[in-house]
Design a protein around this motif. Structure first.
Motif, PDB file in Angstrom:
ATOM      1  N   ASP A 299       0.824  -1.206   0.000  1.00 36.87           N
ATOM      2  CA  ASP A 299       0.000   0.000   0.000  1.00 36.87           C
ATOM      3  C   ASP A 299       0.861   1.260   0.000  1.00 36.87           C
ATOM      4  O   ASP A 299       2.085   1.194   0.057  1.00 36.87           O
ATOM      5  N   ARG A 300       0.203   2.397  -0.091  1.00 37.05           N
ATOM      6  CA  ARG A 300       0.910   3.691  -0.166  1.00 37.05           C
ATOM      7  C   ARG A 300       1.892   3.873   0.984  1.00 37.05           C
ATOM      8  O   ARG A 300       2.952   4.453   0.826  1.00 37.05           O
TER       9      ARG A 300
ATOM     10  N   GLY B 258      -2.873   5.498  -8.973  1.00 37.33           N
ATOM     11  CA  GLY B 258      -3.808   6.237  -8.114  1.00 37.33           C
ATOM     12  C   GLY B 258      -4.559   5.257  -7.239  1.00 37.33           C
ATOM     13  O   GLY B 258      -4.145   4.928  -6.136  1.00 37.33           O
ATOM     14  N   ALA B 259      -5.673   4.781  -7.789  1.00 41.64           N
ATOM     15  CA  ALA B 259      -6.493   3.834  -7.046  1.00 41.64           C
ATOM     16  C   ALA B 259      -6.599   2.536  -7.841  1.00 41.64           C
ATOM     17  O   ALA B 259      -6.228   2.480  -9.011  1.00 41.64           O
ATOM     18  N   ILE B 260      -7.100   1.510  -7.176  1.00 45.97           N
ATOM     19  CA  ILE B 260      -7.382   0.251  -7.873  1.00 45.97           C
ATOM     20  C   ILE B 260      -8.757   0.440  -8.510  1.00 45.97           C
ATOM     21  O   ILE B 260      -9.771   0.528  -7.808  1.00 45.97           O
TER      22      ILE B 260
ATOM     23  N   SER C 237     -15.953   0.860 -12.954  1.00 44.91           N
ATOM     24  CA  SER C 237     -15.036   1.884 -12.446  1.00 44.91           C
ATOM     25  C   SER C 237     -15.170   2.240 -10.969  1.00 44.91           C
ATOM     26  O   SER C 237     -14.767   3.330 -10.563  1.00 44.91           O
ATOM     27  N   TRP C 238     -15.710   1.374 -10.148  1.00 45.10           N
ATOM     28  CA  TRP C 238     -15.591   1.621  -8.715  1.00 45.10           C
ATOM     29  C   TRP C 238     -14.087   1.587  -8.388  1.00 45.10           C
ATOM     30  O   TRP C 238     -13.344   0.759  -8.947  1.00 45.10           O
ATOM     31  N   CYS C 239     -13.680   2.499  -7.492  1.00 46.31           N
ATOM     32  CA  CYS C 239     -12.243   2.622  -7.208  1.00 46.31           C
ATOM     33  C   CYS C 239     -11.950   2.399  -5.729  1.00 46.31           C
ATOM     34  O   CYS C 239     -12.707   2.847  -4.858  1.00 46.31           O
ATOM     35  N   TYR C 240     -10.827   1.730  -5.475  1.00 41.98           N
ATOM     36  CA  TYR C 240     -10.405   1.399  -4.105  1.00 41.98           C
ATOM     37  C   TYR C 240      -9.006   1.944  -3.871  1.00 41.98           C
ATOM     38  O   TYR C 240      -8.149   1.914  -4.777  1.00 41.98           O
TER      39      TYR C 240
END
Ligand code: FES
Ligand SMILES: [Fe+2]
Length: 384
Positions: free
Chosen positions: A72-73, A100-102, A108-111
């Motif tokens: 993770d970040r 950016g995000a998953i 296109s839901w983003c995690y």
């Protein structure tokens, strides 16, 4: 459901029989073992070096389950089920860097890399990114409990095992001197072997040194049968050690640097232990290795081999030589584990017997299997 009788397995070693054939060839028993042995405790999945940088993501399939290994970040390694909380689409289908995000490729839901659901475009209709009943706080990625030790990513899929350091307290104490940063040797220090045998046969063979004179004549030329000792921790782990480990030397006479602050016994000792269920570990003064066994059905296993060193800057030629040496040894074992697998198709085979003097560590593993199967069956029965 096939219910094998395991009472003969639990006898004292001189009388005990090995596990029945069904534990090697029957898909129903494989499924039972999956729940009883492979997902209920801490299994090896991968190595932390698979995701060296924040944002690195690798999809993996373990026991048929799609998983996502990610750093993770903040730099922490995490494991998620690799599916979107919307319609269950696979999120990441090839190793890549998450910038950016998953983002789910379907709607296109983003995690976030920590698994939080951060955006749900048009979920409430065109231009409306929220909807009643879609609570983002409750719809993050499903995380799998994970822990890093000896460079290996261990996972508990059931979520019910005690914390890793409790479940493996004895092994951590035994090898506390190696509980320090280990540096994966990189691409030249990893390889895979696909073997046509049940995963347990790889464990059983790894636990004992009895086969050395005949299967590993090279190793045996300096590390003889009598130089080995058993490692037996009932219900926890087993394996063997040698008192005559010899360091590898390069053409220039150089060796790998040692791990810091080791007891003098490690000048000549090396130990090889199976952390039940599926990780074969080896430690030496100057390198360690982990073999993660990934079962592909009852009759096939992929061995993922990784070598680690005390420093990140070891000599590439010496590393390659070490990898080649271990590859030779592990390949020497293939014909016996595959031969035993073929033998498990003999009707009426009674599971075989154990040498009371030489097979103790292997018998302990069988006893562990039998005990966990019994516990699992008791739970299963209680739930009926
Ligand atoms: S399935 Fe992932 S956004 Fe629809
Ligand atoms: Fe071997």
């Amino acid at each position: 459901m096939t219910h094998t009788d395991l009472s003969a397995v639990r006898q004292p070693i001189g009388m005990a029989h090995g596990l029945p054939n069904a534990h090697y060839v029957d898909p129903a028993v494989f499924e039972e073992e999956r729940a009883a042995l492979l997902t209920s405790g801490w299994s090896g999945l991968a190595v932390a070096a698979d995701v060296p940088e924040p944002g690195d993501a690798v999809p993996l399939t373990f026991l048929g389950m799609p998983l996502l290994l990610i750093r993770d970040r903040a730099g922490e390694v995490r494991v998620f089920h690799n599916i979107c909380r919307h319609r269950g689409m696979i999120l990441v289908d090839a190793p890549r860097k998450i910038e950016g995000a998953i983002r789910c490729p379907y709607h296109s839901w983003c995690y976030s890399t920590e698994g939080r659901l951060v955006s749900t475009p048009h979920v409430g209709g065109p231009g409306k990114n929220t909807a009643e009943g879609i609570d983002r706080d409750l719809l993050g990625l499903i995380e799998v409990h994970s822990h890093i030790w000896l460079g290996v990513v261990w996972i508990n899929l059931s979520g019910t095992a005690p914390p890793f350091h409790e479940a493996n307290a004895d092994l951590l104490a035994r090898w506390s001197e190696f509980d320090k940063p280990l540096f994966h040797g990189g691409p030249d220090s990893r390889f895979q072997l696909t073997v046509n045998c049940n995963w347990k046969l790889a464990v059983e063979n790894y636990c004992e040194s009895y086969h050395l004179p005949w299967v590993h004549p090279g190793l045996n030329s300096y590390s003889r049968l009598e130089d080995h000792y058993h490692i037996e921790e009932p219900g926890r782990f087993s394996g063997q050690g040698t008192r005559v480990y010899r360091q590898l030397t390069g053409d220039d006479g150089k060796t790998f640097p040692d791990f810091a602050d080791l007891d003098p016994k490690w000048d000549t000792a090396a130990e090889y232990i199976t952390a039940y269920p599926n990780v074969l570990l080896g430690v030496h003064r100057d390198h360690a290795f982990a073999i993660i066994l990934v079962p592909h059905g009852p009759g096939q296993t992929v061995e993922h081999v990784h070598l680690f060193y005390a420093r990140p800057d070891t000599d590439p030629a010496l590393r390659a030589k070490n990898t080649a040496q271990w590859k030779t040894v592990f390949k020497e074992d293939i014909f016996v584990v595959e031969g035993m697998q073929r033998g498990r198709h003999t009707p009426g085979f009674d599971g075989g017997r154990f040498s009371p003097a030489m097979d103790g560590p292997t018998h302990l593993f069988h006893d562990w299997v039998a005990e966990h199967m019994a516990r699992h069956r008791a739970r299963y029965k209680a739930a009926e």
